[in-house]
Design a protein around this motif. Structure first.
Motif, PDB file in Angstrom:
ATOM      1  N   ALA A  14       0.844  -1.202   0.000  1.00 58.10           N
ATOM      2  CA  ALA A  14       0.000   0.000   0.000  1.00 58.10           C
ATOM      3  C   ALA A  14       0.875   1.247   0.000  1.00 58.10           C
ATOM      4  CB  ALA A  14      -0.910   0.000   1.225  1.00 58.10           C
ATOM      5  N   TYR A  16       0.713   4.484   0.935  1.00 60.27           N
ATOM      6  CA  TYR A  16       0.022   5.528   1.672  1.00 60.27           C
ATOM      7  C   TYR A  16       0.894   6.783   1.771  1.00 60.27           C
ATOM      8  CZ  TYR A  16      -3.332   2.007   3.322  1.00 60.27           C
ATOM      9  OH  TYR A  16      -4.297   1.034   3.395  1.00 60.27           O
ATOM     10  N   VAL A  70      -6.655  -0.750   6.844  1.00 66.44           N
ATOM     11  CA  VAL A  70      -6.793  -0.109   5.535  1.00 66.44           C
ATOM     12  C   VAL A  70      -7.285   1.318   5.745  1.00 66.44           C
ATOM     13  CG1 VAL A  70      -9.195  -0.819   5.183  1.00 66.44           C
ATOM     14  CG2 VAL A  70      -7.736  -0.392   3.202  1.00 66.44           C
ATOM     15  N   HIS A 258      -4.100  -4.543  -0.173  1.00 65.16           N
ATOM     16  CA  HIS A 258      -3.584  -4.118  -1.482  1.00 65.16           C
ATOM     17  C   HIS A 258      -2.606  -5.119  -2.102  1.00 65.16           C
ATOM     18  CE1 HIS A 258      -5.435  -0.175  -0.937  1.00 65.16           C
ATOM     19  NE2 HIS A 258      -4.953  -0.183   0.291  1.00 65.16           N
TER      20      HIS A 258
END
Length: 285
Positions: A14, A16, A70, A258
């Motif tokens: 992921a 982020y 998440v 992900h």
């Protein structure tokens, strides 16, 4: 508590942005701390919803400290926040908005029961909001520090639990005041950098403390190859093979962690192969 490898595994697939990663790491740390305060078998879920740049954030931890998390966010709005520093109460409010709420849900396996507490987001940090949750929903005075960066997530919780019936209330109150002063000596940066022994010595040196053996925490999403294969079979061979022909491969990405699951032509052929075809010819020679 401190997460190292489990936190890095959780974020491995992921991408982020930094402000979202820090907020998610704080939520994950809180979920582990909360699960550690309960005697149950099941899953604890911490969920944040708001009208800010982060619309949804979910962190889950089981009784045996298996976790996943998440975040859903608006990239453009987060980019505006990421360009500004330092992180403060204004940053938190831009991330979560002004009308958000935080919910803590406990689902116990053995009783098939479900408990949920919901409170509005308050203060200038996730820790402030969760302290308010314990005060209003659990009636347990609580102080909390949460921190996260690219390498680790960490949390420190001090809680005033109910005393014995014959306890001296004035002494308990004085001890609680001292405990709050102790946690106020620590900072989020301290949690990320210092061993637990040093943190306890710095904040609570005047108290007689017992340090128990730690429990391992691991990242574990519920997605796996078998579940993804079952999903593709449910879509049907015709639709999946159309995707394969159009894109050259079929990739399914878990919405929670992900992680991508990629299927090539050979994988798809095997996925929809009739088991009867693999048993050979019924002819006898």
């Amino acid at each position: 508590m401190r997460l190292d490898s489990a936190w890095r595994e959780l974020c491995a697939h992921a991408d982020y942005p930094q402000p979202v990663r820090e907020l998610l790491g704080q939520a994950v740390a809180a979920s582990v701390l909360f699960a550690a305060t309960l005697k149950f078998r099941g899953t604890l879920t911490l969920q944040l919803q708001g009208d800010g740049a982060v619309s949804l954030l979910v962190a889950q931890c089981t009784h045996d400290f298996r976790l996943r998390a998440v975040a859903r966010f608006d990239e453009a709005r987060v980019a505006e926040i990421a360009d500004k520093s330092p992180r403060d109460a204004t940053t938190f409010r831009k991330l979560v908005g002004t009308t958000g709420r935080v919910a803590v849900t406990v689902e116990a396996d053995e009783r098939s029961s479900r408990y949920q507490g919901v409170v509005p987001l308050r203060g200038g940090s996730l820790a402030d909001s969760l302290e308010a949750y314990f005060a209003s929903s659990e009636q347990l005075p609580t102080r909390l520090i949460l921190a996260a960066d690219d390498e680790r997530g960490a949390g420190f919780l001090v809680q005033k639990v109910p005393g014995a019936a014959n306890a001296n209330e004035s002494e308990l109150e004085e001890t609680w005041k001292e405990a709050q002063k102790g946690i106020e000596k620590l900072s989020p940066d301290d949690l990320l950098a210092c061993p637990v022994e040093e943190l306890l010595e710095r904040g609570f040196a005047e108290h007689d403390m017992r340090l128990f053996r730690g429990s391992p925490v691991q990242f574990e999403c519920r997605c796996n190859q078998g579940r993804v294969s079952g999903l593709l079979r449910a879509l049907g061979a015709e639709e999946v093979k159309d995707i394969l022909q159009e894109q050259g491969s079929v990739t399914v990405t878990c919405e929670f962690c992900h992680r991508p699951y990629r299927y090539g032509a050979t994988d798809i052929e095997a996925l929809f192969c009739d088991p009867a075809d693999s048993r050979g010819s019924p002819s006898i020679h």
